[in-house]
Design a protein around this motif. Sequence first.
Motif, short mmCIF file in Angstrom:
data_model
loop_
_atom_site.label_atom_id
_atom_site.label_comp_id
_atom_site.label_asym_id
_atom_site.label_seq_id
_atom_site.Cartn_x
_atom_site.Cartn_y
_atom_site.Cartn_z
N GLN A 1 -7.37 4.67 2.90
CA GLN A 1 -6.43 5.78 2.68
C GLN A 1 -6.56 6.47 1.33
N SER A 2 -7.39 5.93 0.45
CA SER A 2 -7.49 6.51 -0.89
C SER A 2 -8.92 6.40 -1.41
N ALA B 1 -4.34 -5.72 2.10
CA ALA B 1 -3.85 -4.56 1.36
C ALA B 1 -5.01 -3.72 0.83
N HIS B 2 -6.04 -4.38 0.35
CA HIS B 2 -7.19 -3.64 -0.18
C HIS B 2 -7.97 -2.94 0.93
N VAL C 1 0.83 -1.21 0.00
CA VAL C 1 0.00 0.00 0.00
C VAL C 1 0.87 1.26 0.00
N GLU C 2 1.91 1.27 0.84
CA GLU C 2 2.79 2.43 0.88
C GLU C 2 3.46 2.66 -0.47
N ILE D 1 -3.34 -3.07 -6.63
CA ILE D 1 -2.36 -3.66 -5.70
C ILE D 1 -2.66 -5.15 -5.61
N ILE E 1 -5.98 2.55 -9.16
CA ILE E 1 -4.92 1.86 -8.42
C ILE E 1 -5.13 0.35 -8.47
N MET F 1 -5.88 0.11 1.71
CA MET F 1 -5.95 1.10 0.64
C MET F 1 -7.29 1.82 0.62
N LEU G 1 -10.40 1.16 -7.54
CA LEU G 1 -9.47 0.04 -7.38
C LEU G 1 -9.77 -1.06 -8.38
N ALA H 1 2.35 1.82 -3.46
CA ALA H 1 1.37 2.34 -4.42
C ALA H 1 1.04 3.81 -4.15
N LEU H 2 0.84 4.15 -2.88
CA LEU H 2 0.49 5.53 -2.54
C LEU H 2 1.64 6.49 -2.83
#
Length: 355
Positions: A196-197, A189-190, A156-157, A178, A176, A193, A201, A159-160
Amino acid sequence: MEELMNRNHTKTIQIKDRVIGGGNPILIQSMCNTKTQDVSSTVDQIKKLTAAGCDIIRVAVPDMEAAAAIREIKKQIRIPLVADIHFDYRLAVAAIESGADKIRINPGNIGSLDRVQAVVEKAKEYQIPIRVGVNSGSLEKNLIEKYGGVTAEGIVESALNKVRMIEEMDYGNLVISIKSSDVLMCVKAHELMAEQSDYPLHVGITEAGTLQTGTIKSSVGLGIILHKGIGDTIRVSLTGDPLEEVKAAKTILRTLGLRKGGVEVISCPTCGRTRIDLISLANQVEDMVSAYDHLDIKVAVMGCVVNGPGEAREADIGIAGGIGEGLLIKKGEVIRKVPEEELLSALQEELMKMQ
């Protein structure tokens, strides 16, 4: 229902004439396994995938010949085309100029910042979305060291970080992705994410495996993720015919109630009472009903007349085998007996009446 509302909060992104995010229907993606340079084979496969229910198609762009082929491919297909780029930013630029409706890149392997900038500027010019894709296998060494291995947090980090890089170039037309072959890592991870976003997806279990193993892993992983209200497009990644990816994806969405339409086949597991070749019959029915994807019905294929009518009651139509003959059933009621060899054609005749 509350946990199924999260998708409404993602941004909307347009890919050709399709819109994803913001609670729009989840779209099915697949990827051609043809050589993109072979235009006729690629177009033929895309048309078959489109007929099977594929909404968005991705093609590999390993060289300039493949990038140039996109122009001709686009003339002959009707669904959005995504160009998959690795390493060479010039391929991304060329693919966009050839008419790709979206590009998939991992900015981490494109190279220097100015090369990523060149891709972003070209995407801006053509107003097409960029899918920022990060797989667990491509995680940076510093993030592996930071988290003590490949982890959901690291994915995640990573990708962000790449998303922020493109945002700083004043571009937010992003999707995005991941992915991991580890199902539970992918799920976590999803979840992280989604917290945070708000970018749409694209969801999938990467390198899931062969038809059997890959379908099971993808069904488990996608089932959990989608049920949490996460995901705007999906791909079932299989080592095999891409048509099987689309079939599996449709079944997953229908099973979760996230897509209507199409014929759902239910069939019993066979037992000692079975007196017909039920396995063959069920497979034939499943192949046959693919031509009736515009119908929203359930078809039952049962192995014996003892339980057939009862177990098929929830289906719109069904057949149940006997000794040398079988029953044609509608809404749980037997409408007539049919010789065994005519069961399939009798079922097809009834399906044609339902169109």
